[in-house]
Each structure stands twice: as structure tokens, then as C-alpha cells.
Design a protein around this motif. Structure first.
Motif, PDB file in Angstrom:
ATOM      1  N   ALA A 238       1.096  -0.956   0.074  1.00 12.85           N
ATOM      2  CA  ALA A 238       0.059   0.235   0.261  1.00 12.85           C
ATOM      3  C   ALA A 238       0.665   1.567  -0.510  1.00 12.85           C
ATOM      4  O   ALA A 238       0.940   1.904  -0.894  1.00 12.85           O
ATOM      5  CB  ALA A 238      -0.718  -0.111   1.605  1.00 12.85           C
ATOM      6  N   LEU A 239       1.743   1.320   1.242  1.00 10.73           N
ATOM      7  CA  LEU A 239       2.852   2.663   0.522  1.00 10.73           C
ATOM      8  C   LEU A 239       3.431   2.179  -1.001  1.00 10.73           C
ATOM      9  O   LEU A 239       4.095   3.486  -1.083  1.00 10.73           O
ATOM     10  CB  LEU A 239       4.024   2.141   1.889  1.00 10.73           C
ATOM     11  N   ASP A 240       3.777   1.220  -1.262  1.00  5.66           N
ATOM     12  CA  ASP A 240       4.401   1.705  -2.610  1.00  5.66           C
ATOM     13  C   ASP A 240       3.875   1.928  -3.553  1.00  5.66           C
ATOM     14  O   ASP A 240       4.331   3.392  -4.077  1.00  5.66           O
ATOM     15  CB  ASP A 240       5.374   0.791  -3.304  1.00  5.66           C
ATOM     16  N   ARG A 241       2.928   1.619  -3.130  1.00  6.08           N
ATOM     17  CA  ARG A 241       0.917   2.501  -4.446  1.00  6.08           C
ATOM     18  C   ARG A 241       1.648   3.990  -3.976  1.00  6.08           C
ATOM     19  O   ARG A 241       1.407   5.032  -5.087  1.00  6.08           O
ATOM     20  CB  ARG A 241       0.094   1.257  -4.061  1.00  6.08           C
ATOM     21  N   ALA A 242       0.952   4.008  -2.777  1.00  7.60           N
ATOM     22  CA  ALA A 242       0.736   5.686  -2.454  1.00  7.60           C
ATOM     23  C   ALA A 242       2.440   6.714  -2.689  1.00  7.60           C
ATOM     24  O   ALA A 242       1.574   7.410  -3.829  1.00  7.60           O
ATOM     25  CB  ALA A 242       0.556   5.370  -0.938  1.00  7.60           C
ATOM     26  N   VAL A 243       3.264   6.031  -3.092  1.00  8.22           N
ATOM     27  CA  VAL A 243       4.292   6.283  -3.390  1.00  8.22           C
ATOM     28  C   VAL A 243       4.368   6.929  -4.813  1.00  8.22           C
ATOM     29  O   VAL A 243       5.208   7.844  -5.495  1.00  8.22           O
ATOM     30  CB  VAL A 243       5.193   6.390  -2.691  1.00  8.22           C
TER      31      VAL A 243
ATOM     32  N   GLY B  87       4.739  10.254  -8.236  1.00 15.61           N
ATOM     33  CA  GLY B  87       5.054   9.669  -9.185  1.00 15.61           C
ATOM     34  C   GLY B  87       6.171   8.703  -9.175  1.00 15.61           C
ATOM     35  O   GLY B  87       7.187   7.904  -9.937  1.00 15.61           O
ATOM     36  N   GLY B  88       6.258   7.750  -8.437  1.00 16.13           N
ATOM     37  CA  GLY B  88       7.416   6.958  -7.957  1.00 16.13           C
ATOM     38  C   GLY B  88       8.757   7.071  -7.112  1.00 16.13           C
ATOM     39  O   GLY B  88       9.553   6.355  -7.423  1.00 16.13           O
ATOM     40  N   GLU B  89       9.110   8.207  -7.119  1.00 13.40           N
ATOM     41  CA  GLU B  89       9.874   9.363  -6.778  1.00 13.40           C
ATOM     42  C   GLU B  89       9.786   9.581  -5.190  1.00 13.40           C
ATOM     43  O   GLU B  89       9.088  10.536  -4.880  1.00 13.40           O
ATOM     44  CB  GLU B  89       9.832  10.760  -7.339  1.00 13.40           C
ATOM     45  N   ALA B  90      10.702   8.788  -4.169  1.00 13.95           N
ATOM     46  CA  ALA B  90      11.375   9.108  -2.995  1.00 13.95           C
ATOM     47  C   ALA B  90      12.037   9.382  -2.422  1.00 13.95           C
ATOM     48  O   ALA B  90      12.995   8.323  -2.987  1.00 13.95           O
ATOM     49  CB  ALA B  90      10.049   8.330  -2.149  1.00 13.95           C
TER      50      ALA B  90
END
Length: 674
Positions: free
Chosen positions: A614-619, A624-627
């Protein structure tokens, strides 16, 4: 701290009186990532450094634009964050299918875009369509006794709030210890007695540290008069006929347009120009003039000729009142008026052989203060310093005085009745003026118009306006080469704002890696972009308006003529950052009145999903997948927090609170940037 090579993980700073909780740690990471704002932000890229040096394969979606350093998704996201208030669900794909250049061209020509949806929403705000005269009649000032009673009621409410805020912190600590003991006593180490609502994080209190002057001023005018963003101040209730309702509807309409309008660039430039030609709603009669100012002055000219916009603001009762030019008069005017009155009386009675006794000349020292009117330099100074030439524009104090003389007689007809622009030749200084070495003597109102023409075509104005636009849309420190090209377009196009914008947007600097996510969102931009990112259905925008004020940017409440700063460091202090995080959690958790978000549908996962997934999907959805590595590690540490992962009453299975996960990601440093 000013180093361009700054890393959040290497920054150590202690905030007094802050509890060492997981949420406060996340807030510290947010603060550490945003505080050093003396230089542009380093870009956060999903691709490795080696990949950046490779030439990007041309993408059809980017055809016609000088984009070489950003990927297609990055470029589209960049455009939506700079030329709009951030993407809504599905916007990136829609722009990709349309083509980015075509989307930009449509935004530069907003009248070509159907915007009936937002127009229907604005039907709820009748003051937006009223004339100034009708607003004065429909929303009169309350009588002194009523105002005094309301002031006393506000003071009592503030005292009660202060007493509530001063409650011992030990009560919270005791509750925390009890919760921890209950969890440790459970065989599985989990709390199975708390509901999801109880697990929702409560707003954090701000640390006991000194805030900057902007933050202190924001507190005094916080949220249109309410400490709780979900409260409805009596003065702006739906059935209220108080003047405060006018500014409240303006603010609610502004938020509504920013969230729902298809003409996104129009909304962004409207906000830019209103801030550039700032007027404070809290100054006297301007509360009645502001509606017409934004509707009839700013909005129609936001992408037109700068000279026309400048002229419209100069003649606006809102600006005339705000900078006191409606009171400015030739100091000799009263004496001339008295002499003219005497001459008229003599002519009237002279033919009957009974000339009227001439009145003695008016002695300014003997005249009452009520009738004293002289030269006011407020508008002349701000016209050159803030509206046109800039502080380094090459003018002198003598030029300020001469410009003020040229605008004598520009006043307001019946300020408390219908408030129209009026030129009163009797108050005008008829003598020649010298402004920037040019002789101004066109006569009457044309003196002021001649000054406007001179300033609008001055090279310093072209450079200053281009710099301001580039600072808003590119970076806090825009490249000189870009500013110079924009200034050249400004002069060659006779101040065509749309042409200057096009020069900026079709420049390599606009799409550079250095410009990508190089600016911090203002409170208004954050609130609106978060609502857009979540696809929030906003029925009642007033709580969002109040959150904007709580974070530090109360709408239409900026008192100085400078307007709100567009530099990032203005918006970064610890209290504001904590409020940003609290807002994100409240919005994603559906704890803001009149705003509903379906996070589960947006993330395409349910609450029983793996929290890490869920966290990966929210990022992916919100960032835009960038963190950055630090951000990702900090967010992952929150997944074991009972506020994120909890169990139902009759089931020991732990479920992820998707609202909290989404709120934490929206509170991350990457989402604070645009």
C-alpha cells in the motif's frame, strides 16, 4: 546549511518541547528536507545518475517542446505542477494522449476550454456576481453595539481555547502509557480494543519555538477567524449578511476554481497577478471593492497586455483605496477651489449691482484637519517599486513625488454608495512633472496615463516582470539568460503577457533538471494540490480555506503591498511544516468537513493489503514513484505504528489504515515541492 550538497540524513537539529514520537520524527525529516532554502532544491530523480547522461529517446507526447533532461512522465508532472495546481487522478495519462504541447497551447488560450463544471459550482456564491453598490447594500457593517458584543464573545472563546491548550501534557502522556501497557499485556503485543477512529492520529501540537514574523501575522488572521478549521464562523455562515461573508465567498471560490477548473493556467496566473497587485481585504471599504477588483480587473487581463492590466489596477477603487491615492490632491487645490467659488459668486451677483463680498484666501494652518488634503505618495512609490520598475529600477525619491503629482485627482466617486472611478480635475496638479527624465504634461487625467505608458514600456519593467514570472514558474533564482529572453519578448510584443509566458515555457531552462521540483508549494498550493491528488469531492470549501490560513497564507489577508512571498524559505518553519503534515493526514483520513476522499479506490488496494504494498502504491500515485532514500526509510518505519496498522474489535488480523498511509506520503518532502 546553505550547501547545495545538503543531505537530510546528515542534518541534526533539536526542536524544543517536541515529543519523540514516530509522527514527530517524520515531521523532523520533513523539516530537515525543506529548511535549507538559500539555494535551489536538488532534484529527486527516479533514474540513476548514469542514466541521466544518456540521451532520452524522443517521445510523441513531448513533440514540439525543448525537453531533453526529463522523462515523459516527469515532464508532464512538471507541467501540471507549474502550469496547474498539480495532477488529478488520470491527468498524466490524459495529457500524454493529448500531447503536452497541445495541452499547454489550450491552457494559454483559456477561452477555448469549456469550464461549465466549475461555473456550476460557483453558483453557490451569489456575491461573486454582485456589483459593489449591491454588496454595500446587501452586506452592511454591523452597528457599534453589535460589533462590541461580537468582540467580547470572540475574546471569551479565545480565553477558553487558551485554557484548553494549556491543559497539562501529563494527561496525554498518561494515556500513552496506558495504551502501551495494554498493548504489552496482550499475548500478541497488539491492541485489539481500539477502533479505527480511535487510532486516527490527533493533530500534533506545535513545538515551543519562536515563529517568524509571517507565521505570527498568519496566526492573528488565522482561518477567517476560526481556530478549528472545521468550525463555521458566525460571520461567514451561509445565512450571514455580514461583510466578512464577501471575502469568505471570494476565498471559497478561489479554492473551488483551483481544484476543479479545467482552465488551470488561468487560475495560476490570476493568483500571480493578484499577489503582484496585492490589495488587503481587511482595510476598510476594500472588503466591498475586492470582488469587482478580482472579477473585472485581474481576471480579464491576466494573459493580455501588461499596460492594460496596469491601467485597470490604477483606476480600480480597490487599489485607489488600499494605497490611499483616492485622497491624494494637489496641496494648492483647496485654495484654488475656494477662489473659484468666490469668483462664481461674484459673477452671479455682480450683474445686479450687488457683488458678493470676496472670501479671504484659505489659510492651511487655520483650516480644519477634516478638510486637509495633500499629496500622498503611497501609490506612486508602490507603482514603481512593486508594480513596474522594481526596487532597483533606477528611479529616485524625486521621481516618486512627480509620479504622485501626476496621479492627483484619480479618486473614487461615492466610496460608500457605488464606488466608481472618478477623475476630479479640481484636485489635480496642473503643472509639468519630470519622471525618469521625461516631461509629463499631457494635461488632466492624461498625465497619469502618460506615466503608465512610460513605465509599461520601460526596460526595467520588462526585466522586473520577467523576473517575477520566472521566479514563480521556474525557480527562486531564475537563470539570467531566460529572464533576458523573456524581457526581450516583453518589449517586442508591447508587454503581451501570453507571449512572455510562451517564451518561458518553450525554453530549455523551464524543462531543466535543476528546475524540476525546485520550489516549495505555498500553503494554498499545498491544500489545493493535495485535494486534486486525492480526487477529493469538496462540497464545502470553507474548511480548506481555513486550513490555508492555518498553515500560514490566509487568503486576501496579506496586509503589506508586497503580497505573499514567492520564495521557498518564506514558507518553511517548523510550525508550518507540522500543520502541513496534520492537514495531509486530516484530508486523506476524511476528517475535514465537506471533503471526502476514496483512498482505497485511488490506490486500488483494500485495507487488508500488505502495508508495504500500500505504501509503495501511494508513493507511485502521489509522488510519481520518486522518493528520496531518507523519505522512503522514514515512511517504512511508520508501518508498524498502531496508527497505521491496527486490528478490529473481533478480529486479530491487522489492517492498514490507507488514509494514514496516504496522508503520510502527502506530508513527505517530495510532495511539498513542485
Amino acid at each position: 546549511m546553505k550547501s547545495r550538497n545538503f543531505r537530510a540524513s546528515s542534518f541534526r537539529f533539536r526542536f524544543p518541547s517536541m515529543a519523540a514520537t514516530p509522527r514527530s520524527f517524520l515531521a523532523l525529516i520533513l523539516a530537515c528536507s525543506c529548511l535549507p532554502l538559500g539555494v535551489d532544491f536538488p532534484a529527486v530523480a527516479a533514474t540513476p545518475p548514469a542514466a541521466k547522461d544518456k540521451k532520452q529517446k524522443p517521445d510523441p507526447a513531448l513533440k514540439g517542446l525543448p525537453i531533453t533532461e526529463l522523462s515523459p512522465d516527469e515532464a508532464i508532472l512538471h507541467a501540471l505542477n507549474r502550469l496547474a495546481y498539480g495532477p488529478r487522478p488520470g491527468d498524466v495519462e490524459r495529457v500524454r494522449q493529448m500531447g503536452l504541447a497541445k495541452w499547454i497551447e489550450r491552457q494559454l488560450n483559456p477561452n477555448s476550454i469549456d469550464d461549465k463544471g466549475v461555473e456550476a459550482r460557483l453558483e453557490d456564491y451569489p456575491t461573486l456576481r454582485m456589483s459593489t453598490a449591491k454588496l454595500i447594500v446587501e452586506y452592511p457593517q454591523p452597528k457599534p453595539a453589535v460589533r462590541q458584543a461580537e468582540r467580547q464573545a470572540r475574546e471569551r472563546a479565545q480565553d477558553e481555547q487558551r485554557r484548553a491548550d494549556a491543559a497539562p501534557a501529563s494527561e496525554q502522556q498518561t494515556q500513552a502509557r496506558e495504551t502501551q501497557d495494554a498493548q504489552s499485556s496482550s499475548p500478541s503485543g497488539e491492541s485489539v480494543t481500539q477502533s479505527a477512529a480511535e487510532n486516527a492520529p490527533a493533530p500534533m501540537k506545535e513545538p515551543a519555538m519562536e515563529l517568524d514574523q509571517a507565521a505570527r501575522g498568519a496566526r492573528r488572521r488565522e482561518a477567517l477567524g476560526g481556530g478549528d478549521p472545521n468550525s463555521v464562523p458566525r460571520a461567514v455562515a451561509d445565512d450571514s449578511k455580514r461583510p466578512a461573508r464577501i471575502a469568505a465567498e471570494l476565498a471559497m471560490a478561489k479554492v473551488t476554481r483551483a481544484i476543479y477548473s479545467e482552465r488551470q493556467l488561468q487560475q495560476v496566473v490570476d493568483d500571480f497577478w493578484f499577489n503582484h497587485f496585492n490589495v488587503f481585504a481587511g482595510k476598510g471599504e476594500d472588503r466591498y471593492y475586492l470582488t469587482s477588483y478580482e472579477r473585472d480587473v485581474i481576471q480579464p487581463h491576466a494573459l493580455a497586455k501588461f499596460k492594460d492590466l496596469l491601467t485597470a489596477t490604477a483606476k480600480s477603487p480597490a487599489m485607489l483605496f488600499y494605497l490611499d491615492n483616492f485622497l491624494s490632491a494637489d496641496p494648492r487645490a483647496q485654495q484654488r477651489i475656494a477662489m473659484e467659488r468666490t469668483m462664481r459668486q461674484q459673477m452671479r451677483y455682480g450683474r445686479f449691482g450687488r457683488p458678493w463680498p470676496p472670501r479671504p484666501p484659505v489659510n492651511p494652518q487655520q483650516a480644519g484637519k477634516k478638510n486637509e488634503r495633500g499629496l500622498n505618495e503611497n501609490y506612486g512609490r508602490e507603482l514603481m517599486e512593486l508594480h513596474t520598475l522594481g526596487v532597483d529600477g533606477g528611479y529616485t525619491q524625486k521621481d516618486v513625488t512627480e509620479v504622485a503629482r501626476a496621479f492627483t485627482g484619480w479618486t473614487i466617486d461615492k466610496p460608500r454608495v457605488y464606488a466608481d472611478f472618478k477623475f476630479d480635475d479640481r484636485l489635480h496638479d496642473p503643472d509639468p512633472k519630470i519622471v525618469l527624465g521625461k516631461r509629463i504634461h499631457a494635461g488632466g487625467m492624461k498625465d497619469g496615463e502618460q506615466v503608465i505608458d512610460l513605465l509599461a514600456h520601460h526596460p526595467s519593467t520588462a526585466k522586473f516582470i520577467s523576473t517575477e514570472l520566472a521566479r514563480r514558474f521556474v525557480s527562486d533564482h531564475p537563470p539570467f539568460a531566460l529572464v533576458n529572453r523573456m524581457a526581450e519578448t516583453f518589449q517586442s510584443s508591447e508587454g503581451d503577457i501570453r507571449a512572455v509566458m510562451k517564451t518561458m515555457i518553450w525554453s530549455p531552462e523551464f524543462w531543466s533538471r535543476e528546475a524540476y521540483r525546485a520550489k516549495i508549494k505555498t500553503p494554498f498550493e499545498l491544500v489545493v494540490s493535495a485535494a486534486r491528488a486525492l480526487g477529493t469531492d469538496v462540497d464545502t470549501p470553507l474548511p480548506l480555506v481555513q486550513w490555508v490560513g492555518r498553515i500560514g497564507e490566509p487568503l486576501y489577508q496579506c496586509q503589506p503591498p508586497t503580497g505573499y512571498s514567492d520564495k521557498s524559505e518564506t514558507w518553511v518553519n517548523t510550525g508550518a511544516l507540522l500543520n502541513r503534515l496534520n492537514f495531509s493526514l486530516a484530508l486523506a483520513g476524511n476528517r475535514i468537513r465537506g471533503a471526502r476522499s476514496d483512498v482505497a479506490s485511488l490506490l486500488s488496494v483494500d485495507s487488508s493489503a500488505d502495508p508495504k504494498a500500500a505504501l509503495d502504491r501511494a508513493v507511485q500515485v502521489f509522488l510519481g514513484g520518486e522518493a528520496a532514500r531518507t523519505t522512503a526509510e522514514t515512511l517504512e518505519k511508520q508501518l508498524d505504528n498502531p496508527q497505521v496498522l491496527h486490528a478490529k474489535l473481533d478480529d486479530t488480523r491487522r489492517e492498514a489504515d490507507l488514509g494514514v498511509i496516504a496522508g503520510l506520503v502527502l506530508g513527505a518532502p517530495e510532495f511539498q515541492r513542485r
